[in-house]
Scaffold this active site. Structure first.
Site, PDB file in Angstrom:
ATOM      1  N   ASP A  15       0.860  -1.189   0.000  1.00 43.36           N
ATOM      2  CA  ASP A  15       0.000   0.000   0.000  1.00 43.36           C
ATOM      3  C   ASP A  15       0.896   1.238   0.000  1.00 43.36           C
ATOM      4  OD1 ASP A  15      -2.379  -1.461   0.113  1.00 43.36           O
ATOM      5  OD2 ASP A  15      -2.219  -1.653   2.292  1.00 43.36           O
ATOM      6  N   LEU A  16       0.858   1.997  -1.059  1.00 46.24           N
ATOM      7  CA  LEU A  16       1.760   3.123  -1.240  1.00 46.24           C
ATOM      8  C   LEU A  16       1.699   4.099  -0.065  1.00 46.24           C
ATOM      9  CD1 LEU A  16       3.749   4.652  -3.065  1.00 46.24           C
ATOM     10  CD2 LEU A  16       1.759   5.773  -4.119  1.00 46.24           C
ATOM     11  N   ASP A  17       2.852   4.309   0.576  1.00 46.73           N
ATOM     12  CA  ASP A  17       2.995   5.261   1.681  1.00 46.73           C
ATOM     13  C   ASP A  17       2.015   5.002   2.823  1.00 46.73           C
ATOM     14  OD1 ASP A  17       5.017   6.479   0.277  1.00 46.73           O
ATOM     15  OD2 ASP A  17       3.727   8.028  -0.587  1.00 46.73           O
ATOM     16  N   GLU A  18       1.614   3.759   2.995  1.00 41.95           N
ATOM     17  CA  GLU A  18       0.663   3.417   4.049  1.00 41.95           C
ATOM     18  C   GLU A  18       1.268   2.453   5.071  1.00 41.95           C
ATOM     19  OE1 GLU A  18      -2.307   4.713   4.481  1.00 41.95           O
ATOM     20  OE2 GLU A  18      -2.308   5.891   2.631  1.00 41.95           O
ATOM     21  N   GLY A  19       2.589   2.209   4.989  1.00 42.99           N
ATOM     22  CA  GLY A  19       3.223   1.246   5.878  1.00 42.99           C
ATOM     23  C   GLY A  19       3.337   1.743   7.308  1.00 42.99           C
TER      24      GLY A  19
END
Length: 287
Positions: free
Chosen positions: A228-232
Site C-alpha cells: 500500500d503506497l505510503d501506508e506502511g
C-alpha cells in the site's frame, strides 16, 4: 573493557509470566539485565519487550541461553530475535536524483554515529549524478528504469540485495513506486522517507503546492514499505514551522532538512532493534 552486550526482542500475545520467564532465563544462564523496556498493547492484546544484557560471570553461555530461550519462545508463541549488540546490520541504500538523505546517512556512518555496514548503493541515475559523493568501497549499481523495464530492474535490484546479504534496505529518496511483489519481498526490512503535509500534496513539486496553499507546517515521515503506497507502519515523524515569508525554495530547503533527520532517527532505531511491528503500526522503544 566492558563485557559484550546482547539484544533480545520479542512479541507475542500477552499473558501472565512472560517477564518472569525472560528474566529468570537470563539469570539462570549467568547474564545480567542492563536495560529492559516493555509494552502491553491493551487494544490488540499483544506484548512487546526489548532487553539489553551482558555476561555476569564466567558461567554465562550465550549458546545455552539461546537453547533455553527457544523453549520459552515456543511456549508463548513468540516472534523473537537475539543478537550481539556489536553485530552491525548490512544495509543497502536505494536513491534517485535527490541525494541529501544518502549523503547524510553516509556521513553518519563514516563519523561512527550510525553503526551499520553499507553493502550496496542502488540508483536509477548514473554515477555522474553523484560525482561529488565519496562512496569509498561501497559498491555502486546503476539500474535505470522505465515503465517497460520496471520488472526486470526490480528483479536485478532484488538479486543485488540478496547477494549483498542486506539485512535492511533504505529508500533514501528513491523516487520509484515499488511493485507489490518487490514490496512483499522487503516486508519488515525496508524503510522509506517521504514528505508529509496537512493536507497531503501528491504529484509533482509538493513543496510548491504547499506554498500555494499557505501551509504553516511541513514535515516528513519514515515508515516501513508495504504494497500500500505510503501506508506502511510509521517509525518516525517530525515537522518544521513555515511562515508567509518562506518561498518555495525555502520550503524545499527546510524539507530536505526534516527529511534527513527523520530518516536518520528511524534508521538508527531499526539498527538498534528498537522497532517492533504491531500489526499496522510500530512499537518504538526510544533511547
Amino acid at each position: 573493557m566492558s563485557s559484550p552486550r546482547h539484544i533480545l526482542t520479542l512479541s507475542c500475545a500477552n499473558r501472565p509470566g512472560i517477564v518472569a520467564k525472560v528474566s529468570t532465563a537470563l539469570f539462570d544462564r549467568g547474564f545480567n539485565i542492563l536495560d529492559a523496556q516493555q509494552f502491553d498493547d491493551t487494544e490488540t492484546g499483544n506484548f512487546f519487550m526489548r532487553v539489553v544484557f551482558n555476561p555476569a560471570g564466567r558461567r554465562a553461555d550465550i549458546e545455552r541461553l539461546d537453547e533455553r530461550f527457544k523453549a520459552i519462545a515456543d511456549g508463548f508463541a513468540m516472534t523473537w530475535s537475539m543478537r550481539p549488540a556489536a553485530q552491525r546490520k548490512r544495509v543497502a541504500l536505494m536513491v534517485s536524483r535527490f541525494d541529501h538523505c544518502l549523503v547524510d546517512l553516509l556521513y553518519r556512518w563514516r563519523s561512527g554515529e550510525m553503526a551499520m555496514d553499507p553493502v550496496a548503493i542502488i540508483a536509477n541515475y548514473p554515477r555522474e549524478n553523484y560525482a561529488h559523493i565519496e562512496f569509498g568501497d561501497v559498491p555502486f549499481h546503476y539500474l535505470p528504469i522505465t515503465k517497460q523495464t520496471k520488472m526486470e530492474q526490480e528483479a536485478r535490484a532484488w538479486e543485488l540485495i540478496r547477494s549483498a546479504k542486506a539485512d535492511l534496505v533504505i529508500l533514501a529518496r528513491y523516487m520509484q513506486i515499488l511493485s507489490d511483489g518487490f514490496a512483499a519481498k522487503l516486508q519488515g526490512r525496508c524503510v522509506n522517507i517521504h514528505h508529509s503535509f496537512l493536507p497531503g500534496f501528491k504529484g509533482a513539486k509538493p513543496y510548491h503546492q504547499a506554498h500555494q496553499r499557505g501551509v504553516k507546517l511541513i514535515g516528513a515521515t519514515a515508515h516501513f514499505v508495504t504494497s500500500d503506497l505510503d501506508e506502511g507502519p510509521i517509525i518516525e515523524q517530525d515537522v518544521e514551522r513555515i511562515s508567509h515569508r518562506d518561498t518555495p525554495d525555502d520550503l524545499v530547503r527546510k524539507g530536505r532538512d526534516v527529511e534527513r533527520r527523520v530518516l536518520a532517527r528511524a534508521v538508527a532505531n531499526v539498527l538498534e532493534d528498537r522497532v517492533l511491528l504491531n500489526q499496522g503500526k510500530t512499537v518504538v522503544f526510544a533511547d
